[in-house]
Design a protein around this motif. Structure first.
Motif, PDB file in Angstrom:
ATOM      1  N   GLU A  40       0.807  -1.296   0.120  1.00 10.23           N
ATOM      2  CA  GLU A  40       0.030  -0.039   0.051  1.00 10.23           C
ATOM      3  C   GLU A  40       1.007   1.400   0.148  1.00 10.23           C
ATOM      4  OE1 GLU A  40      -3.496   2.054  -0.363  1.00 10.23           O
ATOM      5  OE2 GLU A  40      -3.071   0.276  -0.613  1.00 10.23           O
ATOM      6  N   ILE A  41       1.924   1.288   0.735  1.00  5.15           N
ATOM      7  CA  ILE A  41       2.754   2.523   0.949  1.00  5.15           C
ATOM      8  C   ILE A  41       3.506   2.598  -0.354  1.00  5.15           C
ATOM      9  CG2 ILE A  41       5.096   3.235   1.661  1.00  5.15           C
ATOM     10  CD1 ILE A  41       4.284   1.952   4.667  1.00  5.15           C
ATOM     11  N   ALA A  42       4.029   1.636  -1.179  1.00  7.77           N
ATOM     12  CA  ALA A  42       4.521   1.691  -2.230  1.00  7.77           C
ATOM     13  C   ALA A  42       3.428   2.311  -3.405  1.00  7.77           C
ATOM     14  CB  ALA A  42       5.214   0.362  -2.911  1.00  7.77           C
ATOM     15  N   ARG A  43       2.403   1.705  -3.580  1.00  7.22           N
ATOM     16  CA  ARG A  43       1.195   2.087  -4.453  1.00  7.22           C
ATOM     17  C   ARG A  43       1.127   3.405  -4.396  1.00  7.22           C
ATOM     18  NH1 ARG A  43      -3.707   3.232  -4.740  1.00  7.22           N
ATOM     19  NH2 ARG A  43      -4.087   2.910  -2.441  1.00  7.22           N
ATOM     20  N   ARG A  44       0.847   4.105  -3.041  1.00  4.00           N
ATOM     21  CA  ARG A  44       0.537   5.493  -2.895  1.00  4.00           C
ATOM     22  C   ARG A  44       1.741   6.181  -3.584  1.00  4.00           C
ATOM     23  NH1 ARG A  44      -3.175   6.025   2.499  1.00  4.00           N
ATOM     24  NH2 ARG A  44      -4.912   4.511   1.678  1.00  4.00           N
ATOM     25  N   THR A  45       2.745   5.829  -3.067  1.00  2.00           N
ATOM     26  CA  THR A  45       4.068   6.557  -3.428  1.00  2.00           C
ATOM     27  C   THR A  45       4.346   6.581  -4.794  1.00  2.00           C
ATOM     28  OG1 THR A  45       5.297   5.947  -1.430  1.00  2.00           O
ATOM     29  CG2 THR A  45       6.541   6.909  -3.131  1.00  2.00           C
ATOM     30  N   LEU A  46       4.015   5.656  -5.634  1.00  3.77           N
ATOM     31  CA  LEU A  46       4.326   5.588  -6.905  1.00  3.77           C
ATOM     32  C   LEU A  46       3.153   6.349  -7.574  1.00  3.77           C
ATOM     33  CD1 LEU A  46       4.970   1.810  -7.595  1.00  3.77           C
ATOM     34  CD2 LEU A  46       6.681   3.821  -7.741  1.00  3.77           C
ATOM     35  N   GLU A  47       1.909   6.488  -7.090  1.00  2.84           N
ATOM     36  CA  GLU A  47       0.692   7.042  -7.550  1.00  2.84           C
ATOM     37  C   GLU A  47       1.231   8.675  -7.477  1.00  2.84           C
ATOM     38  OE1 GLU A  47      -3.359   7.249  -5.586  1.00  2.84           O
ATOM     39  OE2 GLU A  47      -3.121   5.159  -6.497  1.00  2.84           O
ATOM     40  N   LEU A  48       1.538   9.130  -6.212  1.00  5.34           N
ATOM     41  CA  LEU A  48       2.190  10.526  -5.856  1.00  5.34           C
ATOM     42  C   LEU A  48       3.296  11.072  -7.090  1.00  5.34           C
ATOM     43  CD1 LEU A  48       1.927  10.820  -2.083  1.00  5.34           C
ATOM     44  CD2 LEU A  48       0.450  12.127  -3.622  1.00  5.34           C
ATOM     45  N   LYS A  49       4.200   9.874  -7.336  1.00  2.00           N
ATOM     46  CA  LYS A  49       5.468  10.432  -8.004  1.00  2.00           C
ATOM     47  C   LYS A  49       4.785  10.606  -9.474  1.00  2.00           C
ATOM     48  CE  LYS A  49       9.127   8.033  -5.972  1.00  2.00           C
ATOM     49  NZ  LYS A  49      10.195   6.837  -6.034  1.00  2.00           N
ATOM     50  N   LYS A  50       3.888   9.927  -9.816  1.00  2.00           N
ATOM     51  CA  LYS A  50       3.240   9.755 -11.131  1.00  2.00           C
ATOM     52  C   LYS A  50       2.674  11.268 -11.314  1.00  2.00           C
ATOM     53  CE  LYS A  50       2.817   5.238 -12.467  1.00  2.00           C
ATOM     54  NZ  LYS A  50       1.873   4.133 -13.052  1.00  2.00           N
ATOM     55  N   ASP A  51       1.667  11.494 -10.375  1.00  2.00           N
ATOM     56  CA  ASP A  51       1.112  12.739 -10.256  1.00  2.00           C
ATOM     57  C   ASP A  51       1.917  14.011 -10.433  1.00  2.00           C
ATOM     58  OD1 ASP A  51      -1.583  13.917 -10.310  1.00  2.00           O
ATOM     59  OD2 ASP A  51      -1.483  14.177  -7.971  1.00  2.00           O
ATOM     60  N   MET A  52       2.983  14.159  -9.332  1.00  2.00           N
ATOM     61  CA  MET A  52       3.816  15.141  -9.609  1.00  2.00           C
ATOM     62  C   MET A  52       4.738  15.173 -11.005  1.00  2.00           C
ATOM     63  SD  MET A  52       5.608  14.594  -5.850  1.00  2.00           S
ATOM     64  CE  MET A  52       6.803  15.733  -6.051  1.00  2.00           C
ATOM     65  N   GLU A  53       4.858  14.179 -11.591  1.00  2.00           N
ATOM     66  CA  GLU A  53       5.385  14.451 -12.814  1.00  2.00           C
ATOM     67  C   GLU A  53       4.735  15.044 -13.811  1.00  2.00           C
ATOM     68  OE1 GLU A  53       7.032  10.449 -13.564  1.00  2.00           O
ATOM     69  OE2 GLU A  53       8.779  10.544 -12.208  1.00  2.00           O
ATOM     70  N   ALA A  54       3.307  14.507 -13.733  1.00  2.07           N
ATOM     71  CA  ALA A  54       2.220  15.131 -14.779  1.00  2.07           C
ATOM     72  C   ALA A  54       1.924  16.418 -14.497  1.00  2.07           C
ATOM     73  CB  ALA A  54       0.874  14.491 -14.361  1.00  2.07           C
ATOM     74  N   ARG A  55       2.399  17.149 -13.474  1.00  2.00           N
ATOM     75  CA  ARG A  55       2.072  18.479 -13.248  1.00  2.00           C
ATOM     76  C   ARG A  55       3.192  19.384 -13.508  1.00  2.00           C
ATOM     77  NH1 ARG A  55      -2.118  19.314  -8.220  1.00  2.00           N
ATOM     78  NH2 ARG A  55      -3.078  17.009  -8.444  1.00  2.00           N
ATOM     79  N   LYS A  56       4.418  18.749 -13.636  1.00  5.18           N
ATOM     80  CA  LYS A  56       5.444  19.523 -14.106  1.00  5.18           C
ATOM     81  C   LYS A  56       5.329  20.309 -15.470  1.00  5.18           C
ATOM     82  CE  LYS A  56       9.167  17.193 -11.874  1.00  5.18           C
ATOM     83  NZ  LYS A  56      10.621  16.260 -12.062  1.00  5.18           N
ATOM     84  N   ILE A  57       5.910  21.502 -15.549  1.00  2.80           N
ATOM     85  CA  ILE A  57       5.768  22.130 -16.836  1.00  2.80           C
ATOM     86  C   ILE A  57       7.008  22.328 -17.440  1.00  2.80           C
ATOM     87  CG2 ILE A  57       4.997  24.358 -17.837  1.00  2.80           C
ATOM     88  CD1 ILE A  57       3.091  24.665 -15.392  1.00  2.80           C
TER      89      ILE A  57
END
Length: 57
Positions: A40-57
């Protein structure tokens, strides 16, 4: 009766192993509960990383 199967990517497996290692738990000796927490920790961490990369401009 239905069986639920979760197919994990290599990235997910590596992330779970890292989480267990970071908490000082040997993957071979980890209890089912510890593996579930790590998953669960790994899943949420990977989710957050993807989300943060998607928000980069």
């Amino acid at each position: 009766m239905m069986a639920y199967v979760i197919i994990k990517t290599d990235q997910q497996k590596a992330a779970e192993t890292k989480v267990l290692k970071d908490f000082g738990i040997n993957q071979r000796n980890a209890t089912r509960e510890q593996r579930e927490y790590a998953q669960e920790i790994a899943r949420r961490t990977l989710e957050l990383k993807k989300d943060m990369e998607a928000r980069k401009i």
